[in-house]
Write a protein that holds these residues in place. Structure first.
Motif, PDB file in Angstrom:
ATOM      1  N   GLY A 175       0.781  -1.220   0.000  1.00 27.25           N
ATOM      2  CA  GLY A 175       0.000   0.000   0.000  1.00 27.25           C
ATOM      3  C   GLY A 175       0.815   1.273   0.000  1.00 27.25           C
ATOM      4  O   GLY A 175       0.291   2.361  -0.227  1.00 27.25           O
ATOM      5  N   THR A 176       2.102   1.159   0.273  1.00 29.76           N
ATOM      6  CA  THR A 176       2.942   2.352   0.265  1.00 29.76           C
ATOM      7  C   THR A 176       3.329   2.751  -1.138  1.00 29.76           C
ATOM      8  O   THR A 176       3.875   3.825  -1.342  1.00 29.76           O
ATOM      9  CB  THR A 176       4.217   2.119   1.090  1.00 29.76           C
ATOM     10  N   PHE A 177       3.068   1.908  -2.129  1.00 32.02           N
ATOM     11  CA  PHE A 177       3.531   2.168  -3.481  1.00 32.02           C
ATOM     12  C   PHE A 177       2.482   2.858  -4.361  1.00 32.02           C
ATOM     13  O   PHE A 177       2.808   3.710  -5.149  1.00 32.02           O
ATOM     14  CB  PHE A 177       3.957   0.850  -4.142  1.00 32.02           C
ATOM     15  N   TRP A 178       1.226   2.472  -4.239  1.00 31.76           N
ATOM     16  CA  TRP A 178       0.209   3.064  -5.111  1.00 31.76           C
ATOM     17  C   TRP A 178      -1.135   3.041  -4.406  1.00 31.76           C
ATOM     18  O   TRP A 178      -1.494   2.053  -3.767  1.00 31.76           O
ATOM     19  CB  TRP A 178       0.121   2.295  -6.431  1.00 31.76           C
ATOM     20  N   ASP A 179      -1.881   4.137  -4.531  1.00 32.04           N
ATOM     21  CA  ASP A 179      -3.158   4.227  -3.834  1.00 32.04           C
ATOM     22  C   ASP A 179      -4.325   3.732  -4.679  1.00 32.04           C
ATOM     23  O   ASP A 179      -5.477   3.932  -4.328  1.00 32.04           O
ATOM     24  CB  ASP A 179      -3.416   5.669  -3.378  1.00 32.04           C
ATOM     25  N   GLY A 180      -4.040   3.083  -5.802  1.00 30.70           N
ATOM     26  CA  GLY A 180      -5.100   2.619  -6.693  1.00 30.70           C
ATOM     27  C   GLY A 180      -5.700   1.284  -6.295  1.00 30.70           C
ATOM     28  O   GLY A 180      -6.655   0.825  -6.926  1.00 30.70           O
ATOM     29  N   HIS A 181      -5.131   0.632  -5.281  1.00 24.83           N
ATOM     30  CA  HIS A 181      -5.678  -0.634  -4.793  1.00 24.83           C
ATOM     31  C   HIS A 181      -6.157  -0.455  -3.358  1.00 24.83           C
ATOM     32  O   HIS A 181      -5.576   0.317  -2.584  1.00 24.83           O
ATOM     33  CB  HIS A 181      -4.617  -1.746  -4.816  1.00 24.83           C
ATOM     34  N   ALA A 182      -7.189  -1.182  -2.987  1.00 22.70           N
ATOM     35  CA  ALA A 182      -7.706  -1.137  -1.614  1.00 22.70           C
ATOM     36  C   ALA A 182      -6.930  -2.146  -0.774  1.00 22.70           C
ATOM     37  O   ALA A 182      -7.415  -3.242  -0.458  1.00 22.70           O
ATOM     38  CB  ALA A 182      -9.202  -1.438  -1.606  1.00 22.70           C
ATOM     39  N   TRP A 183      -5.711  -1.764  -0.399  1.00 19.35           N
ATOM     40  CA  TRP A 183      -4.792  -2.702   0.253  1.00 19.35           C
ATOM     41  C   TRP A 183      -5.361  -3.241   1.564  1.00 19.35           C
ATOM     42  O   TRP A 183      -5.212  -4.428   1.859  1.00 19.35           O
ATOM     43  CB  TRP A 183      -3.452  -2.019   0.502  1.00 19.35           C
ATOM     44  N   GLU A 184      -5.951  -2.378   2.364  1.00 16.69           N
ATOM     45  CA  GLU A 184      -6.463  -2.830   3.656  1.00 16.69           C
ATOM     46  C   GLU A 184      -7.578  -3.854   3.469  1.00 16.69           C
ATOM     47  O   GLU A 184      -7.637  -4.868   4.189  1.00 16.69           O
ATOM     48  CB  GLU A 184      -6.982  -1.635   4.469  1.00 16.69           C
ATOM     49  N   PHE A 185      -8.456  -3.621   2.507  1.00 21.08           N
ATOM     50  CA  PHE A 185      -9.517  -4.585   2.211  1.00 21.08           C
ATOM     51  C   PHE A 185      -8.898  -5.929   1.807  1.00 21.08           C
ATOM     52  O   PHE A 185      -9.336  -6.989   2.282  1.00 21.08           O
ATOM     53  CB  PHE A 185     -10.407  -4.074   1.084  1.00 21.08           C
ATOM     54  N   GLU A 186      -7.895  -5.895   0.947  1.00 16.59           N
ATOM     55  CA  GLU A 186      -7.273  -7.133   0.474  1.00 16.59           C
ATOM     56  C   GLU A 186      -6.608  -7.887   1.618  1.00 16.59           C
ATOM     57  O   GLU A 186      -6.742  -9.109   1.735  1.00 16.59           O
ATOM     58  CB  GLU A 186      -6.268  -6.819  -0.636  1.00 16.59           C
ATOM     59  N   ARG A 187      -5.894  -7.164   2.489  1.00 14.12           N
ATOM     60  CA  ARG A 187      -5.243  -7.806   3.631  1.00 14.12           C
ATOM     61  C   ARG A 187      -6.275  -8.479   4.546  1.00 14.12           C
ATOM     62  O   ARG A 187      -6.080  -9.614   4.995  1.00 14.12           O
ATOM     63  CB  ARG A 187      -4.449  -6.782   4.438  1.00 14.12           C
ATOM     64  N   GLU A 188      -7.350  -7.749   4.845  1.00 17.42           N
ATOM     65  CA  GLU A 188      -8.349  -8.286   5.769  1.00 17.42           C
ATOM     66  C   GLU A 188      -9.067  -9.486   5.178  1.00 17.42           C
ATOM     67  O   GLU A 188      -9.394 -10.450   5.891  1.00 17.42           O
ATOM     68  CB  GLU A 188      -9.357  -7.190   6.146  1.00 17.42           C
ATOM     69  N   TRP A 189      -9.337  -9.467   3.857  1.00 18.16           N
ATOM     70  CA  TRP A 189      -9.988 -10.608   3.225  1.00 18.16           C
ATOM     71  C   TRP A 189      -9.097 -11.838   3.333  1.00 18.16           C
ATOM     72  O   TRP A 189      -9.566 -12.937   3.655  1.00 18.16           O
ATOM     73  CB  TRP A 189     -10.304 -10.313   1.762  1.00 18.16           C
ATOM     74  N   ILE A 190      -7.818 -11.656   3.078  1.00 15.88           N
ATOM     75  CA  ILE A 190      -6.883 -12.784   3.144  1.00 15.88           C
ATOM     76  C   ILE A 190      -6.812 -13.339   4.563  1.00 15.88           C
ATOM     77  O   ILE A 190      -6.818 -14.559   4.771  1.00 15.88           O
ATOM     78  CB  ILE A 190      -5.488 -12.346   2.645  1.00 15.88           C
ATOM     79  N   LYS A 191      -6.766 -12.457   5.552  1.00 16.69           N
ATOM     80  CA  LYS A 191      -6.686 -12.902   6.948  1.00 16.69           C
ATOM     81  C   LYS A 191      -7.902 -13.735   7.341  1.00 16.69           C
ATOM     82  O   LYS A 191      -7.795 -14.670   8.154  1.00 16.69           O
ATOM     83  CB  LYS A 191      -6.569 -11.691   7.869  1.00 16.69           C
ATOM     84  N   SER A 192      -9.057 -13.397   6.805  1.00 15.80           N
ATOM     85  CA  SER A 192     -10.289 -14.090   7.181  1.00 15.80           C
ATOM     86  C   SER A 192     -10.571 -15.319   6.327  1.00 15.80           C
ATOM     87  O   SER A 192     -11.562 -16.018   6.542  1.00 15.80           O
ATOM     88  CB  SER A 192     -11.484 -13.127   7.074  1.00 15.80           C
ATOM     89  N   SER A 193      -9.703 -15.596   5.361  1.00 17.18           N
ATOM     90  CA  SER A 193      -9.914 -16.712   4.435  1.00 17.18           C
ATOM     91  C   SER A 193      -9.077 -17.911   4.839  1.00 17.18           C
ATOM     92  O   SER A 193      -8.315 -17.869   5.816  1.00 17.18           O
ATOM     93  CB  SER A 193      -9.535 -16.288   3.016  1.00 17.18           C
ATOM     94  N   ALA A 194      -9.189 -18.978   4.050  1.00  8.75           N
ATOM     95  CA  ALA A 194      -8.392 -20.175   4.291  1.00  8.75           C
ATOM     96  C   ALA A 194      -7.097 -20.170   3.483  1.00  8.75           C
ATOM     97  O   ALA A 194      -6.378 -21.169   3.436  1.00  8.75           O
ATOM     98  CB  ALA A 194      -9.207 -21.424   3.946  1.00  8.75           C
ATOM     99  N   VAL A 195      -6.797 -19.035   2.846  1.00 12.59           N
ATOM    100  CA  VAL A 195      -5.585 -18.927   2.041  1.00 12.59           C
ATOM    101  C   VAL A 195      -4.351 -19.023   2.933  1.00 12.59           C
ATOM    102  O   VAL A 195      -4.299 -18.413   4.009  1.00 12.59           O
ATOM    103  CB  VAL A 195      -5.578 -17.587   1.266  1.00 12.59           C
ATOM    104  N   MET A 196      -3.370 -19.781   2.480  1.00 10.06           N
ATOM    105  CA  MET A 196      -2.114 -19.908   3.220  1.00 10.06           C
ATOM    106  C   MET A 196      -1.133 -18.837   2.749  1.00 10.06           C
ATOM    107  O   MET A 196      -1.019 -18.595   1.554  1.00 10.06           O
ATOM    108  CB  MET A 196      -1.517 -21.306   3.011  1.00 10.06           C
ATOM    109  N   VAL A 197      -0.421 -18.225   3.688  1.00 10.69           N
ATOM    110  CA  VAL A 197       0.498 -17.134   3.361  1.00 10.69           C
ATOM    111  C   VAL A 197       1.912 -17.531   3.776  1.00 10.69           C
ATOM    112  O   VAL A 197       2.160 -17.919   4.931  1.00 10.69           O
ATOM    113  CB  VAL A 197       0.092 -15.835   4.077  1.00 10.69           C
TER     114      VAL A 197
END
Length: 200
Positions: A175-197
């Protein structure tokens, strides 16, 4: 869920994804080392996804099913990293298990030659149904990695598949690079999913 988004995707690729053990998304992150990629113990039943200029090419293996996703460059036209040049071109020539996917754009922007699938943007994937487009610039939207994640999540549900999804090398600092993506939304979705990081 609609299957409209699959109409111009390779049937063979869709079948391979649905039958896979893992879908592994590799970030274009210089901290993502060959040793880390090797530690994933990638199997022939896995799908390995790279993006745009595919900077992890030296760590990729031809025996694996590789998917190269190239996002439309709306400023200059064409697609990032496509057509292939140099080592990418050689890799594509000698790899029958490589699938190219153009992400975004339309019929007027698609390459005039080559074999590839086409995945339009703004699809009604479950992960994108509440994406906050309204708070972004005109050309804003999901990051390439998150859009791919939303697609694989959708396909997993559609096919009733059991593959795991791994995000490898993606940084929380994007999110520090470009404001054209909803970084916080993407992070929170990943945290609440079954995706492995797997972080670098």
């Amino acid at each position: 869920m609609t299957t409209d988004s699959l109409q111009r995707m390779s049937v063979a690729l869709i079948e391979k994804i649905a039958a896979s053990g893992r879908v592994i998304l590799l970030a274009n992150n210089p901290l993502l080392t060959p040793a880390l990629i090797d530690s994933l113990n990638i199997q022939d039943t896995d799908i390995v996804v790279s993006f745009n200029k595919c900077r992890n090419l030296p760590s990729l293996r031809r025996r694996h099913v590789n998917v190269f996703m190239h996002r439309h460059n709306y400023r200059k036209g064409g697609y990032f990293g496509y057509p292939y040049k140099g080592m990418l071109r050689l890799f594509s020539w000698f790899n029958p298990r490589l699938y190219s996917v153009m992400l975004g754009g339309d019929d007027s922007t698609l390459p005039r030659s080559g074999t590839f699938s086409f995945l339009p943007l703004r699809q009604a994937f479950p992960a994108l149904q509440t994406y906050p487009y309204e708070g972004l610039p005109t050309r804003g939207g999901p990051s390439t990695g998150f859009y791919a994640l939303a697609f694989f999540d959708y396909l997993k549900q559609l096919k009733g598949a059991s593959f795991d999804i791994l995000l490898v090398g993606f940084s929380d600092e994007g999110g520090t690079f470009w404001d054209g993506h909803a970084w916080e939304f993407e992070r929170e979705w990943i945290k609440s999913s079954a995706v492995m990081v797997v972080k670098p």
